[in-house]
Design an enzyme around this catalytic site. Structure first.
Site, PDB file in Angstrom:
ATOM      1  N   ASP A  66       0.813  -1.152   0.137  1.00 42.73           N
ATOM      2  CA  ASP A  66       0.071   0.014  -0.048  1.00 42.73           C
ATOM      3  C   ASP A  66       0.684   1.245  -0.010  1.00 42.73           C
ATOM      4  OD1 ASP A  66       0.911  -0.605   2.515  1.00 42.73           O
ATOM      5  OD2 ASP A  66      -1.120  -1.243   3.368  1.00 42.73           O
ATOM      6  N   ASP A 135      -7.562  -2.547  14.177  1.00 43.86           N
ATOM      7  CA  ASP A 135      -9.071  -2.690  13.940  1.00 43.86           C
ATOM      8  C   ASP A 135      -9.241  -3.960  13.076  1.00 43.86           C
ATOM      9  OD1 ASP A 135      -7.728  -1.948  11.448  1.00 43.86           O
ATOM     10  OD2 ASP A 135      -9.023   0.013  11.370  1.00 43.86           O
ATOM     11  N   HIS A 137      -7.425  -4.527  10.252  1.00 38.46           N
ATOM     12  CA  HIS A 137      -7.138  -4.315   8.689  1.00 38.46           C
ATOM     13  C   HIS A 137      -6.124  -5.056   8.056  1.00 38.46           C
ATOM     14  CE1 HIS A 137      -4.770  -0.490   9.938  1.00 38.46           C
ATOM     15  NE2 HIS A 137      -3.901  -1.451   9.420  1.00 38.46           N
ATOM     16  N   GLU A 142      -9.723  -1.676   5.267  1.00 41.31           N
ATOM     17  CA  GLU A 142     -10.257  -1.361   6.457  1.00 41.31           C
ATOM     18  C   GLU A 142     -11.963  -1.962   6.860  1.00 41.31           C
ATOM     19  OE1 GLU A 142      -8.728   0.053   8.791  1.00 41.31           O
ATOM     20  OE2 GLU A 142      -8.170   2.120   8.366  1.00 41.31           O
TER      21      GLU A 142
END
Ligand code: F6R
Length: 259
Positions: A66, A135, A137, A142
């Site tokens: 990313d 979280d 990811h 996400e």
């Protein structure tokens, strides 16, 4: 399900995974590595320095997971800079063979599809390193990301921006958007290696490995992969129901099988 390996500390995780990457490169001089950024893969990159000493790595290829959108590639915290600093330079890889998604605003509409096409043209990723967000990811997929998603622009959650604020002068400097390999893209790699350390990752790891498959926990996508290895320290393993079974299984695994 994923193979879970519980190790003593991040350095042991780094050594284990670097040895596997060493075996891969010995088999295939132009291996395609899937590279993660953030803190988690650093022990792997540092163990690779000695692991690959004297090995010809000039043909090794790489694809980062990313990049932030709109960040100047020369910014020290752009993932282009991080990959150059932590991977390409210290390991002596050939810079033109190591790719990072293009986060520049100009052409961002096509950048995802172009990146997927580049990965495909390289014959796919052999071994994909992954960290996991608090979280859940992986990459920057996400919560809510489709398991079939391809490389595309996403909006970072506030939690991820707070988690990554440590790399920037101020939390407001953390970009709001990113371009990330999709879960569908990641699942096409031939071997997934997900690493995590520390208590803060324990819940995300338990949910990813043992929880239900759900877009709300993107890391659970690894359960769909036929060859996924999860390497965690004791703290990150602390919420795994089957931790003792994973320890027993790995302790009785023939060493030649690697991970
Ligand atoms: C980084 C990436 C992210 C990180 C995750 C964990 O390329 O794709 O999924 O792996 O945010 O970050 P750290 O390792 O800094 O805890």
């Amino acid at each position: 399900m994923a193979e879970v390996v519980i190790v003593e500390n991040p350095a042991a995780a780094g050594a284990l995974v670097a040895a596997e990457i060493g075996r891969l490169i010995a088999r295939r001089a132009d291996a395609v590595l899937g590279l993660a950024t953030g803190s988690t893969p650093l022990p792997v990159y540092s163990a690779l320095r000695s692991q690959l000493e004297g090995v010809d790595v000039s043909h090794v290829r790489g694809f980062a997971l990313d990049e932030y959108v709109g960040i100047d590639p020369s910014h020290p915290e752009s993932y282009r800079s991080v990959i150059t600093r932590e991977v390409v330079e210290p390991l002596g890889l050939t810079p033109s063979l190591v790719h990072v998604p293009d986060g520049s605003l100009d052409g961002i509409e096509q950048a995802g599809a172009e990146y997927d096409a580049k990965i495909r043209a390289a014959g796919g990723v052999d071994l994909q390193l992954l960290g996991i967000g608090t979280d859940g990811h992986i990459g920057f997929n996400e919560p809510g990301s489709s398991f079939a998603s391809r490389t595309r622009v996403k909006t970072l959650t506030e939690q991820t921006r707070e988690d990554n604020a440590r790399f920037f002068d101020s939390p407001d400097d953390v970009p709001m958007h990113c371009i990330t390999q999709g879960l569908g893209t990641i699942l096409e790699a031939r071997h997934l290696v997900l690493l995590a350390y520390g208590e803060g990752k324990a819940q995300a790891i338990a949910d990813a490995v043992e929880g239900p498959l759900s877009a709300i926990l993107p890391g659970s996508a690894i359960q769909l992969h036929p060859h996924a290895t999860v390497v965690v320290d004791e703290a990150a393993a602390s919420k795994l129901t089957l931790a003792d079974y994973y320890r027993y299984t790995f302790a009785n695994k023939p060493a030649w099988q690697g991970i």
